[in-house]
Design an enzyme around this catalytic site. Structure first.
Site, mmCIF file in Angstrom:
data_model
loop_
_atom_site.group_PDB
_atom_site.id
_atom_site.type_symbol
_atom_site.label_atom_id
_atom_site.label_comp_id
_atom_site.label_asym_id
_atom_site.label_seq_id
_atom_site.Cartn_x
_atom_site.Cartn_y
_atom_site.Cartn_z
ATOM 1 N N ARG A 20 -25.189 -55.891 -32.952
ATOM 2 C CA ARG A 20 -25.665 -55.176 -34.143
ATOM 3 C C ARG A 20 -27.167 -55.304 -34.325
ATOM 4 O O ARG A 20 -27.771 -54.505 -35.029
ATOM 5 C CB ARG A 20 -24.863 -55.563 -35.381
ATOM 6 C CG ARG A 20 -25.192 -56.855 -36.039
ATOM 7 C CD ARG A 20 -24.325 -56.966 -37.294
ATOM 8 N NE ARG A 20 -24.578 -58.198 -37.990
ATOM 9 C CZ ARG A 20 -23.841 -58.628 -38.997
ATOM 10 N NH1 ARG A 20 -22.819 -57.927 -39.415
ATOM 11 N NH2 ARG A 20 -24.132 -59.739 -39.603
ATOM 12 N N LYS A 39 -31.778 -64.982 -28.055
ATOM 13 C CA LYS A 39 -31.513 -66.427 -27.903
ATOM 14 C C LYS A 39 -30.142 -66.676 -28.529
ATOM 15 O O LYS A 39 -30.015 -66.816 -29.733
ATOM 16 C CB LYS A 39 -32.595 -67.213 -28.650
ATOM 17 C CG LYS A 39 -32.871 -68.606 -28.135
ATOM 18 C CD LYS A 39 -31.685 -69.546 -28.121
ATOM 19 C CE LYS A 39 -31.493 -70.293 -29.431
ATOM 20 N NZ LYS A 39 -30.192 -71.024 -29.450
ATOM 21 N N PRO A 40 -29.087 -66.687 -27.686
ATOM 22 C CA PRO A 40 -27.749 -66.877 -28.247
ATOM 23 C C PRO A 40 -27.515 -68.340 -28.629
ATOM 24 O O PRO A 40 -28.240 -69.226 -28.169
ATOM 25 C CB PRO A 40 -26.826 -66.476 -27.094
ATOM 26 C CG PRO A 40 -27.609 -66.765 -25.856
ATOM 27 C CD PRO A 40 -29.068 -66.570 -26.210
ATOM 28 N N GLU A 50 -26.070 -72.006 -28.574
ATOM 29 C CA GLU A 50 -25.779 -72.879 -27.421
ATOM 30 C C GLU A 50 -24.273 -73.004 -27.173
ATOM 31 O O GLU A 50 -23.844 -73.278 -26.067
ATOM 32 C CB GLU A 50 -26.403 -74.274 -27.626
ATOM 33 C CG GLU A 50 -26.107 -74.943 -28.961
ATOM 34 C CD GLU A 50 -26.974 -74.436 -30.114
ATOM 35 O OE1 GLU A 50 -27.879 -73.623 -29.869
ATOM 36 O OE2 GLU A 50 -26.713 -74.839 -31.262
ATOM 37 N N GLY A 106 -27.705 -67.010 -38.995
ATOM 38 C CA GLY A 106 -27.359 -68.414 -38.836
ATOM 39 C C GLY A 106 -27.451 -69.130 -40.158
ATOM 40 O O GLY A 106 -27.327 -68.514 -41.229
ATOM 41 N N SER A 107 -27.716 -70.418 -40.080
ATOM 42 C CA SER A 107 -27.703 -71.236 -41.292
ATOM 43 C C SER A 107 -28.939 -70.976 -42.153
ATOM 44 O O SER A 107 -30.004 -70.591 -41.652
ATOM 45 C CB SER A 107 -27.643 -72.710 -40.910
ATOM 46 O OG SER A 107 -28.823 -73.058 -40.210
ATOM 47 N N THR A 108 -28.796 -71.257 -43.437
ATOM 48 C CA THR A 108 -29.906 -71.055 -44.368
ATOM 49 C C THR A 108 -31.069 -71.985 -44.016
ATOM 50 O O THR A 108 -32.231 -71.575 -44.075
ATOM 51 C CB THR A 108 -29.416 -71.305 -45.808
ATOM 52 O OG1 THR A 108 -28.278 -70.457 -46.017
ATOM 53 C CG2 THR A 108 -30.468 -70.968 -46.837
ATOM 54 N N GLU A 135 -29.935 -63.026 -41.841
ATOM 55 C CA GLU A 135 -28.556 -63.018 -42.357
ATOM 56 C C GLU A 135 -28.142 -64.473 -42.408
ATOM 57 O O GLU A 135 -27.815 -65.057 -41.379
ATOM 58 C CB GLU A 135 -27.619 -62.248 -41.422
ATOM 59 C CG GLU A 135 -27.982 -60.814 -41.162
ATOM 60 C CD GLU A 135 -27.735 -59.914 -42.363
ATOM 61 O OE1 GLU A 135 -27.242 -60.390 -43.406
ATOM 62 O OE2 GLU A 135 -28.062 -58.723 -42.254
ATOM 63 N N ARG A 144 -9.819 -65.636 -41.388
ATOM 64 C CA ARG A 144 -10.344 -64.974 -40.190
ATOM 65 C C ARG A 144 -11.309 -65.941 -39.509
ATOM 66 O O ARG A 144 -12.119 -66.594 -40.174
ATOM 67 C CB ARG A 144 -11.077 -63.689 -40.595
ATOM 68 C CG ARG A 144 -11.439 -62.816 -39.436
ATOM 69 C CD ARG A 144 -11.737 -61.407 -39.916
ATOM 70 N NE ARG A 144 -12.943 -61.353 -40.714
ATOM 71 C CZ ARG A 144 -14.086 -60.801 -40.319
ATOM 72 N NH1 ARG A 144 -14.181 -60.252 -39.146
ATOM 73 N NH2 ARG A 144 -15.124 -60.784 -41.103
ATOM 74 N N CYS A 159 -19.507 -65.949 -42.323
ATOM 75 C CA CYS A 159 -20.394 -66.089 -43.486
ATOM 76 C C CYS A 159 -19.929 -65.236 -44.667
ATOM 77 O O CYS A 159 -20.345 -65.467 -45.789
ATOM 78 C CB CYS A 159 -21.829 -65.797 -43.110
ATOM 79 S SG CYS A 159 -22.005 -64.314 -42.169
ATOM 80 N N GLU A 205 -20.865 -74.131 -48.620
ATOM 81 C CA GLU A 205 -20.209 -73.155 -47.760
ATOM 82 C C GLU A 205 -19.324 -73.958 -46.803
ATOM 83 O O GLU A 205 -19.826 -74.747 -46.004
ATOM 84 C CB GLU A 205 -21.255 -72.356 -46.979
ATOM 85 C CG GLU A 205 -20.640 -71.262 -46.152
ATOM 86 C CD GLU A 205 -21.662 -70.478 -45.339
ATOM 87 O OE1 GLU A 205 -22.731 -71.017 -45.016
ATOM 88 O OE2 GLU A 205 -21.378 -69.308 -45.022
ATOM 89 N N SER A 260 -16.382 -55.501 -43.199
ATOM 90 C CA SER A 260 -17.387 -55.253 -42.153
ATOM 91 C C SER A 260 -17.036 -54.078 -41.249
ATOM 92 O O SER A 260 -15.892 -53.942 -40.817
ATOM 93 C CB SER A 260 -17.544 -56.497 -41.282
ATOM 94 O OG SER A 260 -17.965 -57.573 -42.062
HETATM 95 P P1 ADP Z 1 -24.974 -73.287 -37.087
HETATM 96 O O1 ADP Z 1 -25.170 -74.446 -37.998
HETATM 97 O O2 ADP Z 1 -23.913 -72.387 -37.507
HETATM 98 O O3 ADP Z 1 -24.933 -73.640 -35.646
HETATM 99 P P2 ADP Z 1 -27.704 -72.558 -36.858
HETATM 100 O O4 ADP Z 1 -28.550 -71.865 -37.856
HETATM 101 O O5 ADP Z 1 -27.978 -73.997 -36.636
HETATM 102 O O6 ADP Z 1 -26.205 -72.341 -37.308
HETATM 103 O O7 ADP Z 1 -27.743 -71.810 -35.475
HETATM 104 C C1 ADP Z 1 -27.884 -70.421 -35.333
HETATM 105 C C2 ADP Z 1 -28.812 -70.136 -34.185
HETATM 106 O O8 ADP Z 1 -30.084 -70.704 -34.480
HETATM 107 C C3 ADP Z 1 -28.387 -70.731 -32.854
HETATM 108 O O9 ADP Z 1 -28.746 -69.822 -31.833
HETATM 109 C C4 ADP Z 1 -29.230 -71.990 -32.754
HETATM 110 O O10 ADP Z 1 -29.475 -72.438 -31.444
HETATM 111 C C5 ADP Z 1 -30.516 -71.497 -33.376
HETATM 112 N N1 ADP Z 1 -31.400 -72.555 -33.853
HETATM 113 C C6 ADP Z 1 -31.082 -73.764 -34.320
HETATM 114 N N2 ADP Z 1 -32.189 -74.448 -34.668
HETATM 115 C C7 ADP Z 1 -33.238 -73.642 -34.405
HETATM 116 C C8 ADP Z 1 -34.651 -73.743 -34.537
HETATM 117 N N3 ADP Z 1 -35.219 -74.837 -35.027
HETATM 118 N N4 ADP Z 1 -35.401 -72.689 -34.162
HETATM 119 C C9 ADP Z 1 -34.823 -71.575 -33.677
HETATM 120 N N5 ADP Z 1 -33.518 -71.413 -33.523
HETATM 121 C C10 ADP Z 1 -32.726 -72.422 -33.874
#
Ligand code: ADP
Length: 513
Positions: free
Chosen positions: A190, A205-206, A208, A261-263, A283, A311, A317, A416, A476
């Site tokens: 998306r 950058k997917p 890990e 990803g995370s806030t 997001e 789900r 999220c 959350e 969605s």
């Molecule tokens: P979660 O807690 O669900 O893993 P994250 O926000 O930590 O969510 O991760 C979402 C993405 O952000 C992942 O691809 C992760 O590798 C990346 N990520 C985590 N820390 C950093 C950072 N400091 N800078 C850039 N990307 C990051």
């Protein structure tokens, strides 16, 4: 029968792998899309350091494969490739880009079973859900193949005779797309669908936890003839994510970042992007309220609640995070919810074709969810269903759980949860429900069930969210504008608004006419 065939195929596959002495995990029958290198400038690359990291199947802890642990220097190489290819890609016509995306979509559809198996193997979600995600993820490429041809400018009525004025839309340039593990394909498509359709190139950058799906996407992008450097994937382990993220946010060659990803990480990227005043789409986390008013059809509300809450094992999220149920229907809702949990939810290996609930993604997530439940119990909440890890299935499996008698001192009331934990809270009036629902810094999705049309309008307007499901638990789709308000993020994905994150308006003023 279908299930038996699958199990037999899985076993013989495992046996073959054992003979080859490569540690590959169960479930991926066709390895043609598995790549163990990153994808930069149309080539499959190792990290310059030679480092790799293991991708783990969360269901059983087995290693599925290894991929490069890239760093700042590797990321820079990908950015340069995307920047060079942008020079040609921005000059392709919208119709040409649409064709490339359609070809990519066709290949994604042709390979949907392979993609689903990879997603199940690395994220743990049940095969049926993985197939649903692939259909959803692919639909963004199809949608943006169509939207590519509908990016229009404007002709403005000039205030003076000697001038004519127009606005055209231009691609912003190289975009960095940083994505999470909970939807390994859809969170990439998306973003990338919109970016490529607009004429931007990208470095993905997917997460890990789920890089193999991203690399499978790259393999199919390559097969579809998308030119080298337009779609790049840089993989890194968690410890290198900060340096990869920093390079992406601070490189002068990158025009914009799109992050899901995370806030906490989102805020970090926001700060880094401020240095170069980069375009930013975020997001972030949600804390979705799910309100059931007394006029609601309780049976339908329960179905919506189960779908929204469980789900992806609650790791979504837009998952309902707090259920607010009006006094008059509370007991009925609890009884039906309990019944449906027992009849619909089957916890088990995602690859078995039967389970509807897989494992949590990793140990950290198991620990977090367990801590949330224990904290609630310690402070007086009652667990009606589940409440602990299902260690007989595996260390990362958590029982679907239902908690009542919850109050604001508890973590489950505020955090959350990102797990299969339903938290039910009683309320008396509409004002109280809205006050409780809006009492959060987050504002992604919200849901409510009511059959009172005046109340529906009132609540739809007052609920502080970017997306509201009204008598609906699943919202969605590629056609919808997905995004939040408050600390849940910036910008919208999907819909025609999704293109706007990747274009800018250029004003052209023709003088001396
Ligand atoms: P979660 O807690 O669900 O893993 P994250 O926000 O930590 O969510 O991760 C979402 C993405 O952000 C992942 O691809 C992760 O590798 C990346 N990520 C985590 N820390 C950093 C950072 N400091 N800078 C850039 N990307 C990051």
């Amino acid at each position: 029968m279908g299930l038996m065939r699958h199990v037999v195929a899985t076993r013989s596959f495992l046996f073959r792998q054992a003979e080859m002495s490569r540690p590959l995990s169960l479930g991926i029958r066709n390895m043609s899309l598995i790549r163990n290198k990153a994808f930069i400038n149309g080539a499959w690359k190792s990290a310059a350091s030679g480092e790799e990291f293991a991708v783990i199947n969360p269901a059983d802890g087995n290693v599925i494969g290894n991929v490069p642990n890239m760093n700042e220097a590797d990321t820079h190489e990908a950015i340069v490739a995307a920047s060079n290819s942008f020079q040609q890609w921005q000059d392709t016509t919208a119709k040409e880009r649409s064709h490339y995306l359609k070809k990519w979509f066709d290949l994604l559809e042709k390979n949907k079973e392979e993609l689903s198996e990879i997603i199940t193997a690395e994220s743990g979600k049940p095969l049926k859900e993985a197939a649903g995600e692939v259909a959803y993820g692919n639909s963004f490429i199809e949608w943006f193949a169509e939207e590519a041809r509908r990016v229009h400018g404007e002709v403005i009525a000039s205030p003076v005779k000697s001038k004519e004025m127009i606005f055209i839309k231009r691609p912003i340039g190289v975009t960095a797309l940083i994505t999470p593990w909970n939807f390994p394909i859809a969170m990439i498509t998306r973003k990338a669908g919109a970016a490529l359709a607009a004429g931007c190139t990208c470095v993905v950058k997917p997460a890990e936890d789920t890089p193999l799906t991203a690399l499978a996407l790259a393999a199919l992008a390559q097969d579809s003839g998308i030119p080298a450097g337009v779609f790049n994937v840089v993989t890194s382990a968690r410890e290198n994510a900060p340096q990869v993220g920093k390079s992406l946010c601070e490189s002068p060659l990158v025009a914009g970042i799109s992050f899901t990803g995370s806030t906490d990480v989102g805020k970090l990227l926001y700060k880094m992007c401020s240095k170069g005043v980069k375009r930013l789409s975020l997001e972030l986390g949600g804390n979705a309220p799910f309100i059931v008013f007394k006029s609601a059809d309780v049976g339908k509300a329960v179905q919506g609640a189960i779908a929204s809450k469980f789900r992806n094992c609650g790791q979504t999220c837009v998952s309902a995070n707090r259920f607010f149920v009006q006094d008059e229907v509370f007991d009925e809702f609890v009884a039906k919810f309990k019944e449906e949990m027992k009849s619909q939810l089957i916890l088990g290996m995602g690859s078995d074709g039967v389970s509807t609930l897989g494992p949590l993604i990793n140990d950290a997530q198991v620990h977090k969810v367990d801590n949330i439940v224990q904290d609630a119990v310690k402070k007086g909440a009652r667990v009606l269903v589940g409440g602990k890890t299902a260690s007989s299935i595996g260390d990362r499996f958590f029982e679907p759980t239902l908690i009542v008698d919850v109050d604001p001192r508890m973590l489950c009331y505020n955090e959350e949860i990102f797990g299969p934990i339903a938290v039910l809270i009683k309320f008396k009036t509409e004002e109280e429900a809205l006050r409780l629902a809006n009492n959060t810094k987050r504002g992604l999705a919200g849901y409510f069930y009511s059959n009172d049309i005046a109340q529906i309008w009132r609540v739809a307007k007052k609920l502080e969210v970017g997306m509201a499901g009204i008598n609906e638990g699943i919202i969605s789709t590629a056609e919808a504008a997905f995004g939040g308000i408050k600390e849940s993020g910036l910008g919208r994905e999907g819909s025609h608004y999704g293109m706007e994150e990747y274009t800018y308006i250029k004003y052209l003023c023709f003088g001396n006419l």
